[in-house]
Design a protein around this motif. Structure first.
Motif, short mmCIF file in Angstrom:
data_model
loop_
_atom_site.label_atom_id
_atom_site.label_comp_id
_atom_site.label_asym_id
_atom_site.label_seq_id
_atom_site.Cartn_x
_atom_site.Cartn_y
_atom_site.Cartn_z
N GLN A 183 -35.84 19.95 53.11
CA GLN A 183 -34.70 20.35 52.27
C GLN A 183 -34.30 19.22 51.34
OE1 GLN A 183 -31.72 22.65 54.39
NE2 GLN A 183 -30.11 21.61 53.23
N VAL A 184 -34.24 19.51 50.04
CA VAL A 184 -33.92 18.47 49.05
C VAL A 184 -32.62 18.76 48.30
CG1 VAL A 184 -36.31 17.76 48.73
CG2 VAL A 184 -35.38 19.61 47.31
N TRP A 185 -32.06 19.94 48.48
CA TRP A 185 -30.79 20.28 47.84
C TRP A 185 -30.13 21.40 48.61
CZ3 TRP A 185 -28.81 24.75 45.63
CH2 TRP A 185 -27.63 24.61 44.87
N THR A 186 -28.82 21.34 48.73
CA THR A 186 -28.07 22.37 49.44
C THR A 186 -26.93 22.85 48.57
OG1 THR A 186 -28.54 21.31 51.56
CG2 THR A 186 -26.79 22.96 51.54
N GLY A 187 -26.77 24.18 48.47
CA GLY A 187 -25.66 24.73 47.72
C GLY A 187 -24.33 24.42 48.39
N GLU A 188 -23.27 24.38 47.61
CA GLU A 188 -21.95 24.03 48.14
C GLU A 188 -21.32 25.17 48.92
OE1 GLU A 188 -20.53 21.10 48.08
OE2 GLU A 188 -22.26 20.24 47.05
N VAL B 257 -30.59 26.84 49.46
CA VAL B 257 -31.17 25.49 49.50
C VAL B 257 -32.41 25.46 48.61
CG1 VAL B 257 -30.36 25.06 51.85
CG2 VAL B 257 -32.68 25.96 51.49
N VAL B 258 -32.82 24.25 48.26
CA VAL B 258 -34.11 24.01 47.63
C VAL B 258 -34.92 23.17 48.59
CG1 VAL B 258 -35.34 22.93 45.70
CG2 VAL B 258 -33.20 24.18 45.29
N GLY C 50 -36.98 27.91 46.29
CA GLY C 50 -35.60 28.21 46.64
C GLY C 50 -35.58 29.08 47.89
N THR D 217 -41.58 22.79 44.92
CA THR D 217 -40.36 23.25 45.56
C THR D 217 -40.23 24.77 45.53
OG1 THR D 217 -39.12 22.98 43.49
CG2 THR D 217 -39.11 21.13 45.04
N GLN E 283 -38.86 21.35 49.61
CA GLN E 283 -40.09 20.80 49.04
C GLN E 283 -41.22 20.88 50.05
OE1 GLN E 283 -40.36 16.47 48.32
NE2 GLN E 283 -41.02 16.97 46.24
#
Length: 209
Positions: A17-22, A34-35, A48, A46, A37
């Motif tokens: 996981q490289v990004w998480t929504g708020e 989340v995004v 979604g 990557t 990789q």
């Protein structure tokens, strides 16, 4: 870390996981965006995904689910990679991007054959005049050029390009690459193999030098 079949490299690997929504999405916040990789060192692309808000290893949905490219073994590497990218764009319904890639493939094909002066229209005409493509392939290349021009320089907000149209242009691109690179390479291999067999037969014949 969830394990999935990567739509880019087709390997079954863990995703990081490289990004998480708020905020949570759907199910009253029980899922989050989340995004992730791909952990394959040769991929690292990557995707979604929607995952369980309390357990990110539980993936309920991810996209793209598949990305389809195409290999061109007898085409020069940079051109083959761009053609493959055109097919990948098509597979995720990014048709305008696919058409821009197709135009770049035709331009690079002409340059590979030493045709560097003039605009793309002139380059295509020169490919035909110098015997690299037949007349019908020239017409196909011009059709690709016009669609590619619209994608690269036109009004993208109003451009209408559906799946069948995009597929037709991709097929034309494939035909041109076959005409310029792949068919000549196949013929050359057949001739080389025939010459090798003939030489081997002569060497095995009694009394041959």
């Amino acid at each position: 870390m969830p394990a999935l079949e990567c739509p880019h490299c087709n390997a079954y690997v863990n995703f990081v996981q490289v990004w998480t929504g708020e905020t949570g999405l759907n199910d009253r916040g029980n899922r989050k965006l989340v995004v992730m990789q791909c952990a394959n060192e040769h991929c690292k692309r990557t995707i979604g995904a929607l995952v369980n808000a309390s357990n990110a290893a539980q993936v309920s949905q991810f996209w793209p689910t598949s990305v389809g490219g195409k290999s061109f073994p007898d085409v020069p590497g940079d051109i083959a990679e761009t053609a493959d990218e055109a097919h990948r764009c098509y597979s995720i319904q990014a048709y305008r991007a696919a058409m821009a890639m197709v135009r770049a493939v035709i331009e690079a094909t002409a340059k590979n054959k030493g045709i560097t002066s003039g605009n793309l229209e002139n380059k295509i005409d020169q490919l035909a005049l110098q015997g690299f493509i037949r007349e019908d392939a020239k017409d196909a290349a011009h059709a690709v050029r016009l669609v590619g021009n619209d994608a690269a320089h036109g009004d993208l907000a109003t451009m209408i390009l559906d799946k069948p149209d995009a597929l037709d242009v991709l097929d034309l691109m494939d035909d041109i690459l076959d005409e310029v690179f792949q068919s000549p390479a196949k013929v050359a291999r057949v001739r080389a193999n025939r010459a090798a067999r003939k030489a081997a037969a002569q060497q095995s014949t009694p009394g041959s030098p």
